[in-house]
Design a protein around this motif. Structure first.
Motif, short mmCIF file in Angstrom:
data_model
loop_
_atom_site.label_atom_id
_atom_site.label_comp_id
_atom_site.label_asym_id
_atom_site.label_seq_id
_atom_site.Cartn_x
_atom_site.Cartn_y
_atom_site.Cartn_z
N ALA A 1 0.75 -1.21 0.11
CA ALA A 1 -0.15 -0.20 0.07
C ALA A 1 0.84 1.30 -0.03
O ALA A 1 0.59 2.25 -0.50
CB ALA A 1 -0.99 0.04 1.41
N SER A 2 2.18 1.05 0.62
CA SER A 2 3.05 2.39 0.48
C SER A 2 3.53 2.62 -0.80
O SER A 2 3.59 3.79 -1.19
CB SER A 2 4.10 2.12 1.69
OG SER A 2 3.52 2.12 3.05
N ILE A 3 3.78 1.59 -1.33
CA ILE A 3 4.34 1.96 -2.75
C ILE A 3 3.18 2.37 -3.75
O ILE A 3 3.63 3.22 -4.54
CB ILE A 3 4.77 0.42 -3.45
CG1 ILE A 3 6.11 -0.04 -2.58
CG2 ILE A 3 5.22 0.54 -4.90
CD1 ILE A 3 6.48 -1.43 -2.92
N LYS A 4 1.95 1.90 -3.75
CA LYS A 4 0.96 2.28 -4.31
C LYS A 4 0.68 3.93 -4.12
O LYS A 4 0.39 4.86 -4.93
CB LYS A 4 -0.47 1.76 -3.98
CG LYS A 4 -0.45 0.48 -4.70
CD LYS A 4 -1.87 -0.31 -4.48
CE LYS A 4 -3.03 0.73 -4.75
NZ LYS A 4 -4.52 -0.07 -4.56
N ALA A 5 0.89 4.32 -2.57
CA ALA A 5 0.59 5.78 -2.05
C ALA A 5 1.54 6.45 -2.86
O ALA A 5 1.34 7.78 -3.20
CB ALA A 5 0.81 5.80 -0.65
N ILE A 6 2.91 6.10 -2.70
CA ILE A 6 3.89 6.74 -3.54
C ILE A 6 3.65 7.22 -4.91
O ILE A 6 3.92 8.17 -5.52
CB ILE A 6 5.36 6.02 -3.50
CG1 ILE A 6 5.76 6.26 -1.90
CG2 ILE A 6 6.49 6.82 -4.31
CD1 ILE A 6 7.01 5.03 -1.76
N GLU A 7 2.95 6.13 -5.67
CA GLU A 7 2.83 6.52 -7.05
C GLU A 7 1.59 7.47 -7.33
O GLU A 7 1.33 7.48 -8.35
CB GLU A 7 2.52 5.17 -7.63
CG GLU A 7 3.85 4.48 -7.88
CD GLU A 7 5.31 5.08 -8.50
OE1 GLU A 7 4.97 5.61 -9.38
OE2 GLU A 7 6.23 5.12 -7.88
N SER A 8 0.61 7.27 -6.31
CA SER A 8 -0.64 7.97 -6.31
C SER A 8 -0.27 9.62 -6.18
O SER A 8 0.63 9.85 -5.54
CB SER A 8 -1.51 7.55 -5.64
OG SER A 8 -1.39 8.13 -4.17
N GLY A 9 -1.27 10.31 -6.53
CA GLY A 9 -1.07 11.83 -6.50
C GLY A 9 -2.02 12.42 -5.17
O GLY A 9 -1.99 13.41 -4.96
N SER A 10 -2.46 11.28 -4.33
CA SER A 10 -3.09 11.94 -3.12
C SER A 10 -2.38 11.85 -1.92
O SER A 10 -1.52 11.08 -1.82
CB SER A 10 -4.18 10.62 -2.91
OG SER A 10 -4.71 10.91 -1.81
#
Length: 177
Positions: free
Chosen positions: A34-43
């Motif tokens: 989830a942290s990797i996804k968060a890094i890649e998202s703009g939120s």
């Protein structure tokens, strides 16, 4: 019949060690993903959730390392930690965000006010009556003059603004990349 007994003993081992098996998945594998996804998202919201989670995970780890001998006396600790970690991690609860907004951010924004609400610290009452503040101000003006009083007020305003500048404020919404 022998394989039924083997399946039963396997399930018994899994049930008795559920916290050992599920703990790393809940506490590390999913948060890493989830942290990797968060890094890649703009939120910014998911960044806040996962940064806060890792801070709390670090604090839990330090707590466990510091009090390992005491925690050995509480067999339910590993299950309590697992449930707490699930609450922090699972998107249905967003516990890390809750902890950030209700405990960490208020303390960070105003450590003096938060300290007095967390721990009881008896307050000194500098003035006995409400109008004593006015009396003190009038005495200061009489002793030092109005210019000195205005300089004192401007200095207090500058210091308050400088303190507010150093605080980082997280808002819900999008990051600008």
């Amino acid at each position: 019949m022998g394989s039924g007994n083997a399946n039963n003993s396997f399930l018994t081992v899994v049930a008795k060690n559920f916290d050992v098996l599920a703990g790393p998945l809940v506490a590390l594998v999913y948060p890493l993903y989830a942290s990797i996804k968060a890094i890649e998202s703009g939120s910014r919201a998911d960044d806040q959730q996962w940064l806060t989670y890792w801070v709390l995970y670090s604090l839990i780890t330090i707590f466990e390392l510091s009090f390992a001998k005491v925690l050995e006396w509480f067999p339910i600790w590993s299950y309590a930690k697992l449930f707490f970690t699930c609450w922090l991690v699972l998107p249905q609860f967003n516990g890390a965000t809750y902890v950030y907004k209700n405990f960490i951010r208020p303390f960070y924004m105003n450590p003096q006010a938060t300290t007095s609400t967390i721990w009881y610290i008896p307050k000194k009452i500098p003035f006995k009556k409400q109008d004593d503040v006015l009396s003190a101000a009038e005495r200061y003006i009489e002793e030092n003059g109005t210019d000195a009083f205005q300089r004192l007020i401007r200095k207090a305003d500058r210091e308050a603004k400088a303190r507010r500048k150093h605080y980082m404020i997280f808002e819900e919404g999008e990051k600008g990349h």
